[in-house]
Design an enzyme around this catalytic site. Structure first.
Site, PDB file in Angstrom:
ATOM      1  CB  CYS A   3     -32.691  33.708  45.407  1.00  0.00           C
ATOM      2  SG  CYS A   3     -31.460  33.721  44.279  1.00  0.00           S
ATOM      3  CB  CYS A  26     -32.327  29.020  45.258  1.00  0.00           C
ATOM      4  SG  CYS A  26     -31.195  30.292  45.123  1.00  0.00           S
ATOM      5  CD  GLU A  66     -34.669  34.326  42.251  1.00  0.00           C
ATOM      6  OE1 GLU A  66     -33.626  33.997  41.412  1.00  0.00           O
ATOM      7  OE2 GLU A  66     -35.397  33.293  42.593  1.00  0.00           O
ATOM      8  CG  ASN A  75     -30.956  31.608  34.591  1.00  0.00           C
ATOM      9  OD1 ASN A  75     -31.613  32.153  33.860  1.00  0.00           O
ATOM     10  ND2 ASN A  75     -30.936  30.321  34.758  1.00  0.00           N
ATOM     11  CB  VAL A  76     -25.756  35.437  34.340  1.00  0.00           C
ATOM     12  CG1 VAL A  76     -24.634  35.436  33.472  1.00  0.00           C
ATOM     13  CG2 VAL A  76     -26.577  36.464  33.881  1.00  0.00           C
TER      14      VAL A  76
HETATM   15  N1  THU Z   1     -32.101  29.474  39.491  1.00  0.00           N
HETATM   16  C1  THU Z   1     -32.631  30.903  39.594  1.00  0.00           C
HETATM   17  O1  THU Z   1     -32.308  31.747  38.535  1.00  0.00           O
HETATM   18  N2  THU Z   1     -33.250  31.207  40.586  1.00  0.00           N
HETATM   19  C2  THU Z   1     -33.559  30.278  41.548  1.00  0.00           C
HETATM   20  O2  THU Z   1     -34.005  31.177  42.591  1.00  0.00           O
HETATM   21  C3  THU Z   1     -33.287  29.046  41.667  1.00  0.00           C
HETATM   22  C4  THU Z   1     -32.369  28.633  40.468  1.00  0.00           C
HETATM   23  C5  THU Z   1     -31.203  29.230  38.327  1.00  0.00           C
HETATM   24  C6  THU Z   1     -29.898  29.045  38.615  1.00  0.00           C
HETATM   25  C7  THU Z   1     -29.527  28.210  37.530  1.00  0.00           C
HETATM   26  O3  THU Z   1     -29.136  28.879  36.322  1.00  0.00           O
HETATM   27  C8  THU Z   1     -30.859  27.314  37.054  1.00  0.00           C
HETATM   28  O4  THU Z   1     -31.695  27.978  37.599  1.00  0.00           O
HETATM   29  C9  THU Z   1     -30.944  25.980  37.690  1.00  0.00           C
HETATM   30  O5  THU Z   1     -30.455  25.769  38.887  1.00  0.00           O
END
Ligand code: THU
Length: 135
Positions: free
Chosen positions: A91, A88, A57, A44-45
């Site tokens: 994704c 989420c 994702e 995640n970024v």
């Molecule tokens: N996040 C993800 O990388 N993937 C997901 O499917 C759910 C959430 C990340 C986004 C954000 O950087 C952090 O989790 C908190 O929401």
């Protein structure tokens, strides 16, 4: 196709070390197996404008497409503690495009993987676009 879930989880955990999450502190890593045996990855970024944050994702899907495409067979998504993190809604849709309802989503050691179709029932997908366009 056999899936080395331990490897996928380990690679996903490794990706959490590259996560850029200064706002939430939630480190997320993802690793997927493509149908040609390739592994693809993402982390995640986050962004100061929170809403434009990229989930792990998203990076994984970008890696899939940028390195030759193909279909996703299996995906592991973990947080910094190494345990599975539920993809989420956005994704789930991104993964559906490239893996369909049969894509196996990690549910952790000792649990059977969950088919993406169970996580996103009744999904709108590529076939719906061609079937409904212009009507
Ligand atoms: N996040 C993800 O990388 N993937 C997901 O499917 C759910 C959430 C990340 C986004 C954000 O950087 C952090 O989790 C908190 O929401």
């Amino acid at each position: 196709m056999s899936v080395d879930w331990a490897r996928l989880r380990a690679e996903a955990a490794e990706m959490t070390r590259r996560s850029y999450a200064p706002y939430s502190g939630v480190l997320v890593g993802a690793c997927g197996l493509a149908d040609d045996g390739r592994l693809v990855r993402g982390c995640n970024v986050e962004n100061a404008s929170y809403g434009v944050t990229l989930c792990a994702e998203c990076g994984l899907v970008s890696d899939l497409v940028a390195t030759g495409g193909g279909r996703l067979v299996a995906v592991a998504v973990v947080a910094g503690d190494g345990a599975p993190l539920a993809p989420c809604g956005r994704c789930r849709q991104l993964l559906y495009e490239h893996g369909g309802e049969g894509l196996a989503v990690d549910a952790g050691p000792g649990s059977a993987p969950t088919p993406l179709g169970d996580l996103l029932p009744g999904a709108f997908g590529p076939d719906d676009v061609s079937a409904r366009a212009g009507r």
